[in-house]
Design a protein around this motif. Structure first.
Motif, PDB file in Angstrom:
ATOM      1  N   ILE A 162      34.167  44.883  37.661  1.00 55.91           N
ATOM      2  CA  ILE A 162      34.511  44.022  38.821  1.00 55.91           C
ATOM      3  C   ILE A 162      33.267  43.286  39.190  1.00 55.91           C
ATOM      4  N   THR A 163      32.232  43.963  39.368  1.00 57.83           N
ATOM      5  CA  THR A 163      30.817  43.287  39.528  1.00 57.83           C
ATOM      6  C   THR A 163      30.695  42.299  38.648  1.00 57.83           C
TER       7      THR A 163
ATOM      8  N   ASN B 293      37.446  43.764  47.652  1.00 58.51           N
ATOM      9  CA  ASN B 293      37.781  44.892  47.732  1.00 58.51           C
ATOM     10  C   ASN B 293      38.977  45.341  48.988  1.00 58.51           C
TER      11      ASN B 293
ATOM     12  N   ASP C 113      34.340  49.630  38.530  1.00 59.25           N
ATOM     13  CA  ASP C 113      33.696  49.137  39.653  1.00 59.25           C
ATOM     14  C   ASP C 113      32.747  48.073  38.790  1.00 59.25           C
TER      15      ASP C 113
ATOM     16  N   ARG D  58      44.454  50.002  42.502  1.00 56.60           N
ATOM     17  CA  ARG D  58      43.322  50.823  41.806  1.00 56.60           C
ATOM     18  C   ARG D  58      43.988  51.584  40.584  1.00 56.60           C
TER      19      ARG D  58
ATOM     20  N   ARG E   6      32.705  39.088  39.205  1.00 57.09           N
ATOM     21  CA  ARG E   6      32.223  38.434  40.204  1.00 57.09           C
ATOM     22  C   ARG E   6      31.167  37.384  39.839  1.00 57.09           C
TER      23      ARG E   6
ATOM     24  N   GLY F  18      42.563  48.792  46.612  1.00 51.68           N
ATOM     25  CA  GLY F  18      42.363  48.201  45.083  1.00 51.68           C
ATOM     26  C   GLY F  18      41.639  46.839  45.426  1.00 51.68           C
ATOM     27  N   TYR F  19      41.963  45.959  44.648  1.00 50.53           N
ATOM     28  CA  TYR F  19      41.399  44.794  44.706  1.00 50.53           C
ATOM     29  C   TYR F  19      42.423  43.477  44.838  1.00 50.53           C
ATOM     30  N   LYS F  20      41.807  42.364  45.211  1.00 48.21           N
ATOM     31  CA  LYS F  20      42.455  41.184  45.473  1.00 48.21           C
ATOM     32  C   LYS F  20      41.826  40.075  44.710  1.00 48.21           C
TER      33      LYS F  20
ATOM     34  N   HIS G 224      40.273  48.002  50.936  1.00 46.03           N
ATOM     35  CA  HIS G 224      39.663  49.815  51.148  1.00 46.03           C
ATOM     36  C   HIS G 224      40.779  50.546  51.111  1.00 46.03           C
TER      37      HIS G 224
END
Length: 233
Positions: free
Chosen positions: A201-202, A218, A198, A178, A205, A223-225, A220
């Motif tokens: 990211i939404t 996410n 964030d 992140r 998606r 970061g993100y994958k 926790h």
């Protein structure tokens, strides 16, 4: 690290310099220690380095002067300053010269190496930006044109959407840290930029929902994958 990182370390405090060099070498780096700015410049001209860590207050040639001379030779090499000076004017001067980071003494050895690794990841990320075409499941993503396509459907992404998806693609099926993403795209990892990321990211998606095998999850606290089906060779 597959190949050892070469560090030019300039520190006029002999005891601190030797401690730093020994610690960095123990961590798997190659570190060359120079006691003053003149020696640092001569070493830089002769050697090949991945990053420079320069003390500001040095004899013969101070760190700011040395950084300017290094930048004249190589405008891309990362530079961080090590200094006991923490006045706002000094910090600003360092960044005006083009410093990638600025750490004030006393600092922990671990913090120094973590900051160096963060700088090197950003540098590697910039080099990786040369890759512009990606397959994301059934999607095709052109980061230069900022276009995401699937079947006969094409979406023109915004600049921030494209930059973020590009980073995710470079780290697909791996964790995109992140903090790294924030500093790469938004420069600053403050609360408002984090909330903005964030939101993007939404949006990504939603753009990717037409292929159920692709998702952004996410991780926790990290970061993100971007999950993409592994292709068979």
């Amino acid at each position: 690290m597959d190949e050892k990182v070469n560090i030019l370390l300039c520190e006029d405090d002999e005891n601190l310099g030797m401690l730093l060099r020994e610690y960095l070498q123990a961590k798997g780096y190659n570190a060359e220690l120079c006691p003053d700015g003149d020696a640092g410049y001569k070493a830089f001209i002769k050697g090949k380095y991945d990053i420079c860590a320069l003390d500001v207050m040095m004899p013969k040639k101070d760190g700011f002067t040395l950084a300017k001379e290094i930048r004249a030779v190589n405008s891309e090499i990362p530079i961080m300053f090590l200094t006991a000076k923490n006045l706002k004017e000094d910090v600003l001067e360092g960044f005006k010269i083009g410093a990638d980071d600025y750490i004030t003494k006393p600092f922990s050895m671990e913090e120094l190496t973590l900051r160096m690794e963060a700088i090197l990841r950003r540098v590697r990320g910039k080099k990786n930006r040369e890759v512009s075409l990606f397959n994301i499941g059934r999607f095709t993503f052109d980061s230069k044109k900022q276009i995401l396509s699937i079947d006969d459907k094409t979406v023109k992404l915004t600049t921030k959407e494209s930059e973020l998806l590009h980073l995710l693609c470079l780290h697909q099926n791996e964790i995109l840290q992140r903090d790294f993403a924030l500093k790469s795209i938004w420069i600053d990892d403050n609360y408002f930029n984090a909330r903005s990321m964030d939101v993007y990211i939404t949006k990504l998606r939603k753009h990717l929902k037409d292929d159920e095998s692709v998702e952004i999850i996410n991780i926790h606290g990290k970061g993100y994958k971007l999950i993409v089906p592994e292709t068979e060779e």
